[in-house]
Design an enzyme around this catalytic site. Structure first.
Site, PDB file in Angstrom:
ATOM      1  CB  SER A 241       4.856   9.955   7.955  1.00 51.04           C
ATOM      2  OG  SER A 241       5.301   9.514   6.702  1.00 51.04           O
ATOM      3  CG  HIS A 271       2.989   5.014   7.114  1.00 54.30           C
ATOM      4  ND1 HIS A 271       3.643   4.935   5.911  1.00 54.30           N
ATOM      5  CD2 HIS A 271       3.120   6.321   7.507  1.00 54.30           C
ATOM      6  CE1 HIS A 271       4.137   6.128   5.590  1.00 54.30           C
ATOM      7  NE2 HIS A 271       3.834   6.991   6.550  1.00 54.30           N
ATOM      8  CG  HIS A 318       2.250   1.706  -2.125  1.00 50.73           C
ATOM      9  ND1 HIS A 318       1.761   2.920  -2.527  1.00 50.73           N
ATOM     10  CD2 HIS A 318       3.240   1.979  -1.229  1.00 50.73           C
ATOM     11  CE1 HIS A 318       2.436   3.882  -1.922  1.00 50.73           C
ATOM     12  NE2 HIS A 318       3.334   3.334  -1.127  1.00 50.73           N
ATOM     13  NE  ARG A 327       9.707   3.707  -1.408  1.00 55.31           N
ATOM     14  CZ  ARG A 327       8.745   4.034  -0.545  1.00 55.31           C
ATOM     15  NH1 ARG A 327       8.945   4.996   0.352  1.00 55.31           N
ATOM     16  NH2 ARG A 327       7.580   3.416  -0.574  1.00 55.31           N
ATOM     17  CG  ASP A 373       8.082  -0.683   4.983  1.00 57.30           C
ATOM     18  OD1 ASP A 373       9.063   0.020   5.261  1.00 57.30           O
ATOM     19  OD2 ASP A 373       6.925  -0.236   4.923  1.00 57.30           O
TER      20      ASP A 373
HETATM   21  N1  NMX Z   1      -1.837  -8.644   2.286  1.00 60.66           N
HETATM   22  C1  NMX Z   1      -3.115  -9.002   2.380  1.00 60.66           C
HETATM   23  N2  NMX Z   1      -4.149  -8.260   1.960  1.00 60.66           N
HETATM   24  C2  NMX Z   1      -3.849  -7.088   1.386  1.00 60.66           C
HETATM   25  C3  NMX Z   1      -2.528  -6.647   1.218  1.00 60.66           C
HETATM   26  C4  NMX Z   1      -1.485  -7.482   1.705  1.00 60.66           C
HETATM   27  N3  NMX Z   1      -0.200  -7.121   1.642  1.00 60.66           N
HETATM   28  N4  NMX Z   1      -2.558  -5.456   0.607  1.00 60.66           N
HETATM   29  C5  NMX Z   1      -3.847  -5.144   0.411  1.00 60.66           C
HETATM   30  N5  NMX Z   1      -4.642  -6.129   0.887  1.00 60.66           N
HETATM   31  C6  NMX Z   1      -6.085  -6.169   0.942  1.00 60.66           C
HETATM   32  C7  NMX Z   1      -6.596  -5.012   1.798  1.00 60.66           C
HETATM   33  O1  NMX Z   1      -6.453  -5.306   3.188  1.00 60.66           O
HETATM   34  C8  NMX Z   1      -8.010  -4.897   1.304  1.00 60.66           C
HETATM   35  O2  NMX Z   1      -8.759  -5.942   1.883  1.00 60.66           O
HETATM   36  P1  NMX Z   1     -10.308  -5.732   2.358  1.00 60.66           P
HETATM   37  O3  NMX Z   1     -11.024  -5.240   1.144  1.00 60.66           O
HETATM   38  O4  NMX Z   1     -10.711  -7.066   2.821  1.00 60.66           O
HETATM   39  O5  NMX Z   1     -10.250  -4.687   3.429  1.00 60.66           O
HETATM   40  C9  NMX Z   1      -7.866  -5.181  -0.189  1.00 60.66           C
HETATM   41  O6  NMX Z   1      -6.658  -5.932  -0.331  1.00 60.66           O
HETATM   42  C10 NMX Z   1      -7.782  -3.947  -1.051  1.00 60.66           C
HETATM   43  O7  NMX Z   1      -6.724  -3.122  -0.556  1.00 60.66           O
HETATM   44  P2  NMX Z   1      -5.844  -2.234  -1.555  1.00 60.66           P
HETATM   45  O8  NMX Z   1      -6.775  -1.223  -2.166  1.00 60.66           O
HETATM   46  O9  NMX Z   1      -5.070  -3.081  -2.453  1.00 60.66           O
HETATM   47  O10 NMX Z   1      -4.813  -1.543  -0.547  1.00 60.66           O
HETATM   48  P3  NMX Z   1      -4.953  -0.201   0.298  1.00 60.66           P
HETATM   49  O11 NMX Z   1      -4.637   0.940  -0.586  1.00 60.66           O
HETATM   50  O12 NMX Z   1      -6.251  -0.126   1.008  1.00 60.66           O
HETATM   51  O13 NMX Z   1      -3.828  -0.396   1.396  1.00 60.66           O
HETATM   52  C11 NMX Z   1      -1.665  -0.980   2.203  1.00 60.66           C
HETATM   53  C12 NMX Z   1      -2.464  -0.255   1.103  1.00 60.66           C
HETATM   54  C13 NMX Z   1      -0.200  -0.672   2.028  1.00 60.66           C
HETATM   55  C14 NMX Z   1      -2.127  -0.447   3.569  1.00 60.66           C
HETATM   56  C15 NMX Z   1      -1.928  -2.506   2.085  1.00 60.66           C
HETATM   57  O14 NMX Z   1      -1.454  -2.958   0.846  1.00 60.66           O
HETATM   58  C16 NMX Z   1      -1.298  -3.301   3.215  1.00 60.66           C
HETATM   59  O15 NMX Z   1      -1.946  -3.436   4.273  1.00 60.66           O
HETATM   60  N6  NMX Z   1      -0.060  -3.853   3.018  1.00 60.66           N
HETATM   61  C17 NMX Z   1       0.645  -4.549   4.077  1.00 60.66           C
HETATM   62  C18 NMX Z   1       1.255  -3.569   5.064  1.00 60.66           C
HETATM   63  C19 NMX Z   1       2.429  -2.841   4.466  1.00 60.66           C
HETATM   64  O16 NMX Z   1       3.323  -3.415   3.884  1.00 60.66           O
HETATM   65  N7  NMX Z   1       2.460  -1.499   4.649  1.00 60.66           N
HETATM   66  C20 NMX Z   1       3.617  -0.700   4.234  1.00 60.66           C
HETATM   67  C21 NMX Z   1       3.286   0.343   3.167  1.00 60.66           C
HETATM   68  C22 NMX Z   1       4.542   1.101   2.786  1.00 60.66           C
HETATM   69  N8  NMX Z   1       4.994   1.986   3.859  1.00 60.66           N
HETATM   70  O17 NMX Z   1       6.110   1.966   4.236  1.00 60.66           O
HETATM   71  O18 NMX Z   1       4.221   2.784   4.392  1.00 60.66           O
HETATM   72  C1  MLT Z   2       5.668   5.862   2.204  1.00 56.93           C
HETATM   73  O1  MLT Z   2       6.890   5.787   1.986  1.00 56.93           O
HETATM   74  O2  MLT Z   2       5.166   6.854   2.741  1.00 56.93           O
HETATM   75  C2  MLT Z   2       4.829   4.660   1.928  1.00 56.93           C
HETATM   76  O3  MLT Z   2       5.232   3.949   0.807  1.00 56.93           O
HETATM   77  C3  MLT Z   2       3.351   4.883   2.026  1.00 56.93           C
HETATM   78  C4  MLT Z   2       2.696   5.737   0.984  1.00 56.93           C
HETATM   79  O4  MLT Z   2       3.295   6.291   0.087  1.00 56.93           O
HETATM   80  O5  MLT Z   2       1.449   5.826   1.081  1.00 56.93           O
END
Ligand code: NMX
Ligand code: MLT
Length: 443
Positions: A241, A271, A318, A327, A373
């Site tokens: 964002s 996100h 994350h 948070r 979240d």
């Molecule tokens: N559940 C299952 N698998 C996960 C999760 C999770 N919570 N987090 C990471 N992974 C997987 C990810 O999908 C990836 O799999 P693959 O190689 O098969 O594609 C692998 O672990 C490596 O990912 P990371 O490097 O640990 O995470 P990345 O930096 O790519 O992504 C998020 C970060 C936040 C997108 C990821 O952790 C996620 O999808 N979390 C769940 C959604 C979430 O809670 N998002 C909110 C973030 C905060 N916000 O408010 O924005």
């Molecule tokens: C945020 O508050 O923007 C989320 O935790 C996602 C991020 O920092 O990448």
């Protein structure tokens, strides 16, 4: 007392001049490198942006102008008799770089209240949308419907010198921040409360007035809103964002166009939409298991089932953090103080006991800990906000503080249009061959 805008100018103008000097002297120093995995991997860890408002440490979490959340809770001004910080104070801190006094914060609350009237045409635009439209889509459209009011777009059209464009960006940003709670509340009341709209109470602070317009009378909810709108405000510059707002703003798009872009990014499930997904996931778990309070064993089985069906566990992981998000901890502390026996909150804590080990055992998840979240929905549900599709709108109202403060800084610093170089896989293959000494590099 000088106004917030005058203080911003006093602080930011000399800073902009110093940065110009610094760039002349040291602009060619190298701060990092990029490898091929990062080009395909969402540019993780590439240090290529400047954002003044906050900075994220992987282990310790967010710091707003150097202040971590527990210190902010102590040092930011509070409402009379209140314990939670006022988000207006954080806005001041992010813009000016110093802690505000009670007077500074009162002045911002009053200024925002004075700017908060929303033009009628915005409500007409929202009324024209099918009521089933997702609240985030409605919110983004509501913001876009105000774009015709942009003073920045007018100033640009009238040929205002680029060194002065920060002034109209500041005005647009404050107008937008002032109006967002009203628009968000309008969407909520139209969609979920038979269009029972509540007139603003301009004597209240920004967060309390938002709670009031949403139709919540409980002081506990007002208190929660103050904390909620503070802790979601900013997360340095690279998150989707903040980065989209900054990117679109770099084309000299105004605050309305830029913030709508940020909101559209926040509406993605990886996100901001993750906050609704967490509660949807927890409620589905209860329904599927047919129990109100699942045991840790049952939670564990459900998490494994989620992962085996190719889905993520929402609220965990994350891109930068490598520890429990402070948070999350701030919300857990709020719950321990205010609603320690809430059933859903206790389920959230049991999930916290179970999920990290399971994610860790996958061997690929870089951060198995909860993010912001994972906790927020349970607090909102406690006070009666059960319509979880709305939760990301609350996140969006808060995020405006950080990304719009940054947009003001972007214009004050005169940052240019953002335009990194992209490349093709053909180029990457050639690069690999060339690095190995087999061929010559062409674009
Ligand atoms: N559940 C299952 N698998 C996960 C999760 C999770 N919570 N987090 C990471 N992974 C997987 C990810 O999908 C990836 O799999 P693959 O190689 O098969 O594609 C692998 O672990 C490596 O990912 P990371 O490097 O640990 O995470 P990345 O930096 O790519 O992504 C998020 C970060 C936040 C997108 C990821 O952790 C996620 O999808 N979390 C769940 C959604 C979430 O809670 N998002 C909110 C973030 C905060 N916000 O408010 O924005
Ligand atoms: C945020 O508050 O923007 C989320 O935790 C996602 C991020 O920092 O990448």
């Amino acid at each position: 007392m000088s106004t917030l805008k005058e203080k911003f100018q006093e602080k930011a103008e000399p800073q902009a001049a110093k940065i110009k000097e610094m760039l002349k002297e040291s602009g060619d120093l190298i701060v990092g490198q990029v490898n091929i995995a990062q080009m395909y991997g969402g540019m993780r860890g590439v240090r290529a942006l400047v954002t003044e408002t906050s900075s994220l440490d992987p282990e310790r979490g967010i710091r707003f102008r150097g202040y971590p959340i527990p210190e902010l809770k102590e040092k930011l001004p509070k409402a009379e008799g209140g314990v939670e910080p006022l988000p207006e104070g954080l806005l001041y801190l992010m813009l000016i770089g110093e802690l505000p006094t009670d007077e500074d914060v009162k002045a911002i609350s009053q200024d925002l209240a004075a700017r908060s009237d929303v033009p009628d045409n915005v409500f007409k635009v929202l009324d024209a949308l099918p009521v089933e439209t997702h609240p985030m889509t409605q919110f983004s459209i509501g913001v876009m419907a105000m774009q015709s009011d942009s003073l920045f777009a007018k100033a640009y059209r009238e040929g205002v010198h680029k060194s002065k464009l920060w002034d109209s960006m500041f005005e647009d940003s404050m107008n937008l921040i002032a109006r967002l709670p009203r628009i968000a509340a309008y969407i909520y009341n139209r969609k979920y409360r038979d269009n029972k709209q509540v007139e603003p109470d301009k004597s209240l602070d920004w967060a309390a007035n938002f709670a009031h317009m949403l139709g919540f009378k409980d002081d506990g909810f007002k208190k929660l809103m103050r904390l909620y709108l503070t802790i979601h405000a900013d997360h340095e510059g690279g998150n989707v964002s903040a980065h989209s707002t900054h990117l679109v703003g770099s084309a000299l798009s105004d605050a309305y166009l830029s913030f709508a872009a940020g909101l559209n990014g926040l509406a993605g499930p990886l996100h901001g939409l993750a906050n609704q997904e967490v509660i949807r996931w927890v409620l589905n778990m209860r329904e599927e298991l047919g129990v109100k309070v699942p045991s840790k064993e049952q939670i564990s089985e459900y998490v494994k089932k989620t992962l085996n069906s190719g889905k993520v566990v929402p609220g965990y992981g994350h891109a930068v953090l490598r520890q429990t998000d402070p948070r999350f901890t701030a919300q857990m502390e709020f719950a321990k103080e205010n609603l320690p026996d809430d059933e859903l909150v206790n389920i959230i804590w049991n999930i916290y006991d179970v999920v990290p080990d399971i994610l860790e055992s996958l061997g690929k998840v870089k951060n198995p800990w909860p993010n912001v979240d994972a906790h927020s929905g349970a607090l909102l549900l406690h006070y009666g906000m059960k319509e979880y599709d709305f939760y990301t709108v609350l996140f969006g109202v808060s995020r405006a503080l950080g990304v719009l403060a940054s947009l003001c800084w972007d214009r004050m610093l005169g940052l240019p249009i953002e335009r990194p170089k992209s490349t093709t896989t053909k180029w990457v293959k050639h690069f690999i061959e060339e690095t190995k000494g087999d061929t010559e590099l062409t674009d």
